[in-house]
Design a protein around this motif. Structure first.
Motif, PDB file in Angstrom:
ATOM      1  N   GLY A 181      15.086  43.743  55.631  1.00 56.45           N
ATOM      2  CA  GLY A 181      15.947  42.679  56.125  1.00 56.45           C
ATOM      3  C   GLY A 181      15.673  41.407  55.352  1.00 56.45           C
ATOM      4  O   GLY A 181      14.512  41.085  55.068  1.00 56.45           O
ATOM      5  N   PHE A 182      16.722  40.659  55.011  1.00 56.01           N
ATOM      6  CA  PHE A 182      16.576  39.469  54.169  1.00 56.01           C
ATOM      7  C   PHE A 182      17.076  38.243  54.899  1.00 56.01           C
ATOM      8  O   PHE A 182      18.151  38.254  55.503  1.00 56.01           O
ATOM      9  CB  PHE A 182      17.352  39.658  52.869  1.00 56.01           C
ATOM     10  CG  PHE A 182      17.329  38.468  51.956  1.00 56.01           C
ATOM     11  CD1 PHE A 182      16.141  38.010  51.420  1.00 56.01           C
ATOM     12  CD2 PHE A 182      18.506  37.792  51.652  1.00 56.01           C
ATOM     13  CE1 PHE A 182      16.111  36.908  50.572  1.00 56.01           C
ATOM     14  CE2 PHE A 182      18.492  36.698  50.795  1.00 56.01           C
ATOM     15  CZ  PHE A 182      17.293  36.254  50.260  1.00 56.01           C
ATOM     16  N   GLN A 183      16.288  37.181  54.847  1.00 60.82           N
ATOM     17  CA  GLN A 183      16.650  35.906  55.464  1.00 60.82           C
ATOM     18  C   GLN A 183      16.882  34.891  54.346  1.00 60.82           C
ATOM     19  O   GLN A 183      15.940  34.396  53.722  1.00 60.82           O
ATOM     20  CB  GLN A 183      15.526  35.451  56.398  1.00 60.82           C
ATOM     21  CG  GLN A 183      15.945  34.505  57.500  1.00 60.82           C
ATOM     22  CD  GLN A 183      14.858  34.372  58.537  1.00 60.82           C
ATOM     23  OE1 GLN A 183      13.758  33.881  58.239  1.00 60.82           O
ATOM     24  NE2 GLN A 183      15.125  34.813  59.759  1.00 60.82           N
ATOM     25  N   LYS A 184      18.149  34.592  54.112  1.00 57.73           N
ATOM     26  CA  LYS A 184      18.528  33.751  52.971  1.00 57.73           C
ATOM     27  C   LYS A 184      17.960  32.339  53.075  1.00 57.73           C
ATOM     28  O   LYS A 184      17.597  31.723  52.056  1.00 57.73           O
ATOM     29  CB  LYS A 184      20.043  33.698  52.854  1.00 57.73           C
ATOM     30  CG  LYS A 184      20.535  33.028  51.580  1.00 57.73           C
ATOM     31  CD  LYS A 184      22.051  33.124  51.457  1.00 57.73           C
ATOM     32  CE  LYS A 184      22.520  32.479  50.161  1.00 57.73           C
ATOM     33  NZ  LYS A 184      23.997  32.559  50.014  1.00 57.73           N
ATOM     34  N   GLU A 185      17.871  31.816  54.308  1.00 60.06           N
ATOM     35  CA  GLU A 185      17.414  30.442  54.486  1.00 60.06           C
ATOM     36  C   GLU A 185      15.955  30.258  54.061  1.00 60.06           C
ATOM     37  O   GLU A 185      15.576  29.192  53.556  1.00 60.06           O
ATOM     38  CB  GLU A 185      17.560  30.031  55.961  1.00 60.06           C
ATOM     39  CG  GLU A 185      18.988  29.995  56.483  1.00 60.06           C
ATOM     40  CD  GLU A 185      19.544  31.373  56.757  1.00 60.06           C
ATOM     41  OE1 GLU A 185      20.781  31.498  56.869  1.00 60.06           O
ATOM     42  OE2 GLU A 185      18.734  32.331  56.869  1.00 60.06           O
ATOM     43  N   THR A 186      15.146  31.278  54.269  1.00 57.67           N
ATOM     44  CA  THR A 186      13.707  31.166  53.972  1.00 57.67           C
ATOM     45  C   THR A 186      13.287  31.994  52.756  1.00 57.67           C
ATOM     46  O   THR A 186      12.145  31.902  52.315  1.00 57.67           O
ATOM     47  CB  THR A 186      12.881  31.645  55.171  1.00 57.67           C
ATOM     48  OG1 THR A 186      13.191  33.032  55.434  1.00 57.67           O
ATOM     49  CG2 THR A 186      13.199  30.818  56.409  1.00 57.67           C
ATOM     50  N   TYR A 187      14.211  32.812  52.239  1.00 52.48           N
ATOM     51  CA  TYR A 187      13.909  33.740  51.144  1.00 52.48           C
ATOM     52  C   TYR A 187      12.756  34.677  51.508  1.00 52.48           C
ATOM     53  O   TYR A 187      11.936  35.061  50.668  1.00 52.48           O
ATOM     54  CB  TYR A 187      13.598  32.990  49.847  1.00 52.48           C
ATOM     55  CG  TYR A 187      14.804  32.259  49.301  1.00 52.48           C
ATOM     56  CD1 TYR A 187      15.753  32.926  48.536  1.00 52.48           C
ATOM     57  CD2 TYR A 187      15.009  30.908  49.578  1.00 52.48           C
ATOM     58  CE1 TYR A 187      16.876  32.271  48.049  1.00 52.48           C
ATOM     59  CE2 TYR A 187      16.128  30.246  49.106  1.00 52.48           C
ATOM     60  CZ  TYR A 187      17.060  30.927  48.345  1.00 52.48           C
ATOM     61  OH  TYR A 187      18.174  30.270  47.881  1.00 52.48           O
ATOM     62  N   GLN A 188      12.724  35.059  52.782  1.00 55.50           N
ATOM     63  CA  GLN A 188      11.731  36.011  53.258  1.00 55.50           C
ATOM     64  C   GLN A 188      12.394  37.354  53.537  1.00 55.50           C
ATOM     65  O   GLN A 188      13.591  37.431  53.814  1.00 55.50           O
ATOM     66  CB  GLN A 188      11.055  35.512  54.532  1.00 55.50           C
ATOM     67  CG  GLN A 188      10.136  34.332  54.347  1.00 55.50           C
ATOM     68  CD  GLN A 188       9.489  33.912  55.652  1.00 55.50           C
ATOM     69  OE1 GLN A 188      10.150  33.820  56.684  1.00 55.50           O
ATOM     70  NE2 GLN A 188       8.181  33.661  55.608  1.00 55.50           N
ATOM     71  N   ALA A 189      11.586  38.400  53.476  1.00 58.25           N
ATOM     72  CA  ALA A 189      12.083  39.746  53.760  1.00 58.25           C
ATOM     73  C   ALA A 189      11.209  40.401  54.808  1.00 58.25           C
ATOM     74  O   ALA A 189       9.972  40.287  54.777  1.00 58.25           O
ATOM     75  CB  ALA A 189      12.100  40.596  52.500  1.00 58.25           C
ATOM     76  N   GLY A 190      11.849  41.079  55.730  1.00 59.57           N
ATOM     77  CA  GLY A 190      11.132  41.911  56.686  1.00 59.57           C
ATOM     78  C   GLY A 190      11.197  43.355  56.214  1.00 59.57           C
ATOM     79  O   GLY A 190      12.269  43.862  55.891  1.00 59.57           O
ATOM     80  N   LEU A 191      10.064  44.005  56.123  1.00 65.25           N
ATOM     81  CA  LEU A 191       9.985  45.375  55.614  1.00 65.25           C
ATOM     82  C   LEU A 191       9.646  46.317  56.757  1.00 65.25           C
ATOM     83  O   LEU A 191       8.671  46.094  57.480  1.00 65.25           O
ATOM     84  CB  LEU A 191       8.923  45.487  54.511  1.00 65.25           C
ATOM     85  CG  LEU A 191       8.894  44.357  53.470  1.00 65.25           C
ATOM     86  CD1 LEU A 191       7.794  44.624  52.453  1.00 65.25           C
ATOM     87  CD2 LEU A 191      10.243  44.202  52.798  1.00 65.25           C
ATOM     88  N   GLY A 192      10.436  47.355  56.941  1.00 64.24           N
ATOM     89  CA  GLY A 192      10.190  48.317  58.012  1.00 64.24           C
ATOM     90  C   GLY A 192      10.047  49.724  57.479  1.00 64.24           C
ATOM     91  O   GLY A 192      10.769  50.123  56.562  1.00 64.24           O
ATOM     92  N   ALA A 193       9.112  50.482  58.042  1.00 63.60           N
ATOM     93  CA  ALA A 193       8.886  51.864  57.612  1.00 63.60           C
ATOM     94  C   ALA A 193       8.537  52.735  58.812  1.00 63.60           C
ATOM     95  O   ALA A 193       7.740  52.343  59.669  1.00 63.60           O
ATOM     96  CB  ALA A 193       7.755  51.938  56.580  1.00 63.60           C
ATOM     97  N   VAL A 194       9.140  53.909  58.853  1.00 68.29           N
ATOM     98  CA  VAL A 194       8.810  54.925  59.859  1.00 68.29           C
ATOM     99  C   VAL A 194       8.524  56.217  59.110  1.00 68.29           C
ATOM    100  O   VAL A 194       9.348  56.669  58.313  1.00 68.29           O
ATOM    101  CB  VAL A 194       9.965  55.138  60.859  1.00 68.29           C
ATOM    102  CG1 VAL A 194       9.559  56.161  61.917  1.00 68.29           C
ATOM    103  CG2 VAL A 194      10.372  53.827  61.509  1.00 68.29           C
ATOM    104  N   ILE A 195       7.360  56.794  59.355  1.00 68.05           N
ATOM    105  CA  ILE A 195       6.931  57.976  58.614  1.00 68.05           C
ATOM    106  C   ILE A 195       6.536  59.081  59.592  1.00 68.05           C
ATOM    107  O   ILE A 195       5.730  58.858  60.498  1.00 68.05           O
ATOM    108  CB  ILE A 195       5.740  57.643  57.693  1.00 68.05           C
ATOM    109  CG1 ILE A 195       6.164  56.588  56.654  1.00 68.05           C
ATOM    110  CG2 ILE A 195       5.218  58.906  56.999  1.00 68.05           C
ATOM    111  CD1 ILE A 195       5.007  55.998  55.868  1.00 68.05           C
TER     112      ILE A 195
END
Length: 218
Positions: free
Chosen positions: A81-95
């Motif tokens: 997931g990308f947040q344009k205002e902060t240039y941060q990304a949330g990374l999710g993984a299910v294994i």
């Protein structure tokens, strides 16, 4: 990982015919091999994995015992997931994977700074998920990789070109890690609905909720 058996069947006229099975699990392959050997009309029976490595029956039985103690039958879901205002990304993984006689699920996320686009976040999420596999000690296994980013998966398969320098760097990192671990990836594009767990983890990372949970699935 799946396996194929090749053998020579001895006919009544003593002629030998080359035969092979479909791709099946290690357990099924050994069971089939044992049944073929019991009929007494088989020679040159060998097992082959998806990477072309071969074993005889004795070696295959030993391999199965080793496989049971290592993570195998791995399915990996990822989402970024990308947040344009902060240039941060949330990374999710299910294994999901098997080890011993048990099946496990890992849910994990991470917050990544200095992202530029949502596609870059998707690449970073897959790289993050592969890092978890590396920590588990996964080597030389087939891995089902599923995500809702058609761009990322098609570019990794080589079906779509990648012209962006930033994304090419992520491609190189991912391919380097896959090659280092000896993973045989199978890429599958899925809908966002089927990827909702990884998506939720990515969103939670952007909200500041750090998650790492490993559970046994009965």
């Amino acid at each position: 990982m799946n396996y194929r058996i090749e053998w020579k069947q001895i006919l009544k006229n003593k002629e030998k015919v080359q035969c092979s099975s479909d791709w099946i699990s290690a357990e099924s392959a050994i069971q089939l091999g044992e049944e073929l050997e019991r009929n007494g009309k088989v020679t040159d029976l060998y097992f082959y994995d998806e990477m072309g490595v071969s074993w005889n029956m004795k070696e295959m039985r030993k391999l199965l015992l080793e496989i049971e103690e290592e993570p195998h039958d791995i399915t990996l879901y990822f989402d970024g997931g990308f947040q344009k205002e902060t240039y941060q990304a949330g990374l999710g993984a299910v294994i999901f994977y098997h080890q011993g006689k048990k099946k496990y699920r890992i849910r994990a996320n991470n917050l990544f700074n200095e992202m530029e686009t949502n596609n870059e976040a998707e690449y970073a999420a897959l790289y993050f998920a592969l890092g978890i596999l590396e920590e588990l000690g996964v080597e030389y296994k087939t891995c089902e990789i599923k995500g809702d980013s058609q761009v990322v998966l098609k570019q990794l398969e080589g079906e779509w070109p990648c012209y962006e320098e930033v994304l090419n760097r992520w491609l190189d990192r991912i391919e380097e890690k896959i090659n280092k671990m000896g993973i045989r990836p199978r890429y599958t594009v899925i809908s966002r609905k089927d990827n909702k767990e990884a998506d939720k983890l990515a969103t939670q990372a952007l909200e500041g909720k750090e998650i790492y949970a490993k559970t046994i699935i009965l």
